[in-house]
Motif scaffolding. Structure first.
Motif, mmCIF file in Angstrom:
data_model
loop_
_atom_site.group_PDB
_atom_site.id
_atom_site.type_symbol
_atom_site.label_atom_id
_atom_site.label_comp_id
_atom_site.label_asym_id
_atom_site.label_seq_id
_atom_site.Cartn_x
_atom_site.Cartn_y
_atom_site.Cartn_z
ATOM 1 N N PRO A 57 -0.449 18.835 -28.190
ATOM 2 C CA PRO A 57 -0.626 20.247 -28.527
ATOM 3 C C PRO A 57 -1.628 20.474 -29.649
ATOM 4 C CG PRO A 57 1.607 19.508 -29.037
ATOM 5 C CD PRO A 57 0.918 18.383 -28.375
ATOM 6 N N GLY A 58 -1.772 19.525 -30.556
ATOM 7 C CA GLY A 58 -2.756 19.672 -31.636
ATOM 8 C C GLY A 58 -4.176 19.710 -31.094
ATOM 9 N N VAL A 59 -4.446 18.894 -30.085
ATOM 10 C CA VAL A 59 -5.764 18.895 -29.446
ATOM 11 C C VAL A 59 -5.990 20.229 -28.735
ATOM 12 C CG1 VAL A 59 -7.213 17.764 -27.707
ATOM 13 C CG2 VAL A 59 -5.787 16.380 -29.215
ATOM 14 N N ALA A 60 -4.946 20.752 -28.099
ATOM 15 C CA ALA A 60 -5.052 22.052 -27.422
ATOM 16 C C ALA A 60 -5.361 23.159 -28.428
ATOM 17 C CB ALA A 60 -3.758 22.367 -26.678
ATOM 18 N N PHE A 61 -4.729 23.093 -29.572
ATOM 19 C CA PHE A 61 -4.960 24.080 -30.624
ATOM 20 C C PHE A 61 -6.415 24.026 -31.102
ATOM 21 C CE2 PHE A 61 -4.461 25.600 -35.059
ATOM 22 C CZ PHE A 61 -3.917 26.846 -34.784
ATOM 23 N N ARG A 62 -6.925 22.815 -31.350
ATOM 24 C CA ARG A 62 -8.324 22.657 -31.778
ATOM 25 C C ARG A 62 -9.284 23.121 -30.692
ATOM 26 N NH1 ARG A 62 -6.764 17.552 -33.825
ATOM 27 N NH2 ARG A 62 -7.711 16.602 -31.997
ATOM 28 N N LEU A 63 -8.980 22.777 -29.434
ATOM 29 C CA LEU A 63 -9.851 23.181 -28.323
ATOM 30 C C LEU A 63 -9.935 24.699 -28.216
ATOM 31 C CD1 LEU A 63 -11.613 22.374 -25.908
ATOM 32 C CD2 LEU A 63 -9.525 22.335 -24.528
ATOM 33 N N GLY A 106 -5.632 20.660 -15.913
ATOM 34 C CA GLY A 106 -6.827 20.448 -16.728
ATOM 35 C C GLY A 106 -8.064 21.045 -16.084
ATOM 36 N N LEU A 107 -8.180 20.899 -14.758
ATOM 37 C CA LEU A 107 -9.326 21.489 -14.057
ATOM 38 C C LEU A 107 -9.273 23.013 -14.082
ATOM 39 C CD1 LEU A 107 -9.577 19.057 -11.027
ATOM 40 C CD2 LEU A 107 -11.219 19.300 -12.897
ATOM 41 N N ALA A 108 -8.059 23.563 -14.000
ATOM 42 C CA ALA A 108 -7.925 25.025 -14.101
ATOM 43 C C ALA A 108 -8.354 25.505 -15.480
ATOM 44 C CB ALA A 108 -6.485 25.439 -13.806
ATOM 45 N N ALA A 109 -7.952 24.775 -16.517
ATOM 46 C CA ALA A 109 -8.360 25.137 -17.883
ATOM 47 C C ALA A 109 -9.870 24.996 -18.040
ATOM 48 C CB ALA A 109 -7.637 24.264 -18.901
ATOM 49 N N LEU A 110 -10.446 23.949 -17.452
ATOM 50 C CA LEU A 110 -11.894 23.758 -17.519
ATOM 51 C C LEU A 110 -12.624 24.891 -16.801
ATOM 52 C CD1 LEU A 110 -14.030 21.768 -18.576
ATOM 53 C CD2 LEU A 110 -13.924 20.629 -16.358
ATOM 54 N N ALA A 111 -12.083 25.344 -15.679
ATOM 55 C CA ALA A 111 -12.687 26.471 -14.955
ATOM 56 C C ALA A 111 -12.660 27.733 -15.809
ATOM 57 C CB ALA A 111 -11.945 26.710 -13.638
ATOM 58 N N ARG A 151 -17.961 15.773 -23.753
ATOM 59 C CA ARG A 151 -17.384 15.499 -25.072
ATOM 60 C C ARG A 151 -16.611 16.709 -25.607
ATOM 61 N NH1 ARG A 151 -21.794 15.045 -27.850
ATOM 62 N NH2 ARG A 151 -21.657 17.113 -28.742
ATOM 63 N N THR A 152 -17.169 17.900 -25.430
ATOM 64 C CA THR A 152 -16.578 19.104 -26.029
ATOM 65 C C THR A 152 -15.393 19.652 -25.245
ATOM 66 O OG1 THR A 152 -18.783 19.652 -26.837
ATOM 67 C CG2 THR A 152 -17.138 21.392 -26.916
ATOM 68 N N TYR A 153 -15.449 19.598 -23.919
ATOM 69 C CA TYR A 153 -14.411 20.236 -23.111
ATOM 70 C C TYR A 153 -13.584 19.257 -22.276
ATOM 71 C CZ TYR A 153 -17.382 24.188 -24.264
ATOM 72 O OH TYR A 153 -18.131 25.113 -24.938
ATOM 73 N N GLU A 154 -14.246 18.352 -21.557
ATOM 74 C CA GLU A 154 -13.501 17.490 -20.643
ATOM 75 C C GLU A 154 -12.612 16.491 -21.376
ATOM 76 O OE1 GLU A 154 -14.158 14.733 -16.700
ATOM 77 O OE2 GLU A 154 -15.677 14.668 -18.280
ATOM 78 N N ARG A 155 -13.126 15.802 -22.368
ATOM 79 C CA ARG A 155 -12.329 14.786 -23.075
ATOM 80 C C ARG A 155 -11.081 15.372 -23.741
ATOM 81 N NH1 ARG A 155 -17.492 12.020 -25.228
ATOM 82 N NH2 ARG A 155 -18.140 10.911 -23.358
ATOM 83 N N MET A 158 -8.570 16.038 -21.077
ATOM 84 C CA MET A 158 -7.956 14.799 -20.599
ATOM 85 C C MET A 158 -6.854 14.345 -21.564
ATOM 86 S SD MET A 158 -11.266 12.766 -19.127
ATOM 87 C CE MET A 158 -10.373 11.261 -18.838
ATOM 88 N N GLU A 159 -7.098 14.504 -22.858
ATOM 89 C CA GLU A 159 -6.071 14.145 -23.849
ATOM 90 C C GLU A 159 -4.846 15.047 -23.723
ATOM 91 O OE1 GLU A 159 -7.237 13.628 -27.957
ATOM 92 O OE2 GLU A 159 -9.307 13.226 -27.302
ATOM 93 N N ILE A 160 -5.083 16.298 -23.394
ATOM 94 C CA ILE A 160 -3.990 17.269 -23.310
ATOM 95 C C ILE A 160 -3.166 17.071 -22.043
ATOM 96 C CG2 ILE A 160 -3.451 19.728 -23.078
ATOM 97 C CD1 ILE A 160 -6.058 20.221 -24.746
ATOM 98 N N PHE A 161 -3.822 16.876 -20.895
ATOM 99 C CA PHE A 161 -3.119 16.904 -19.618
ATOM 100 C C PHE A 161 -2.925 15.554 -18.931
ATOM 101 C CE2 PHE A 161 -4.741 21.287 -19.906
ATOM 102 C CZ PHE A 161 -3.534 21.960 -19.786
ATOM 103 N N GLN A 162 -3.718 14.541 -19.250
ATOM 104 C CA GLN A 162 -3.573 13.270 -18.502
ATOM 105 C C GLN A 162 -2.909 12.211 -19.343
ATOM 106 O OE1 GLN A 162 -7.427 12.179 -16.886
ATOM 107 N NE2 GLN A 162 -7.144 13.544 -15.171
#
Length: 162
Positions: A57-63, A106-111, A151-155, A158-162
């Motif tokens: 969740p911390g990564v999600a907050f930063r993202l 993760g793909l939905a969030a990326l979209a 680096r900015t969005y996909e990684r 991946m940390e959040i969902f995979q």
């Protein structure tokens, strides 16, 4: 209880959003918002095969804040590029971004990220979810764009969902 409230946080959020959008705490709005919050998750539960599991969740907050910053910066950049399009037209291009992210959430969030950040549009996803075709409004260097995007969005996703 889980059958009546499959997603209690979603129910509460829908109810609050209904009240916020209507700017009224009348009995009718309170009742209809509660009904909406109760019935919508029940009706749409079959459309969501697996619940999302947020691992970091911390990564999600930063993202969230990175995307917010990028939206603001991109708005200014696109506006300036449109403003001076006659002297320097934008170099629009389609870019194939190889993906390591395969999780549906993760793909939905990326979209959604691609949709809200001005200057990029999600165009197509390969059937095997290995390549994303994006349209970029102004592209200087394709390799640098792909590396920045990953680096900015996909990684983080991946940390959040995979």
């Amino acid at each position: 209880m889980k059958r009546l409230f499959p997603a209690p946080l979603l129910s509460l959020s829908l109810w609050a959003l209904w009240l916020l959008l209507n700017l009224s705490l009348s009995a009718g709005n309170l009742l209809f918002g509660a009904l909406l919050g109760l019935l919508a998750p029940i009706m749409f539960a079959p459309l969501r095969p697996l619940p999302a599991r947020i691992r970091r969740p911390g990564v999600a907050f930063r993202l969230f804040f990175v995307v917010g910053r990028d939206v603001l910066v991109s708005n200014v950049q696109v506006a300036l590029q449109v403003w001076r399009a006659r002297s320097r037209p934008p170099r629009s291009a389609f870019v194939k971004v190889p993906l390591d992210l395969h999780d549906a959430h993760g793909l939905a969030a990326l979209a959604m990220i691609c949709t809200v950040v001005p200057g990029t549009v999600w165009s197509e996803l390969a059937l095997d979810r290995s390549v994303l075709l994006m349209h970029v409004f102004d592209l200087d260097d394709e390799g640098r764009f792909i590396e920045h995007f990953k680096r900015t969005y996909e990684r983080p996703l991946m940390e959040i969902f995979q």
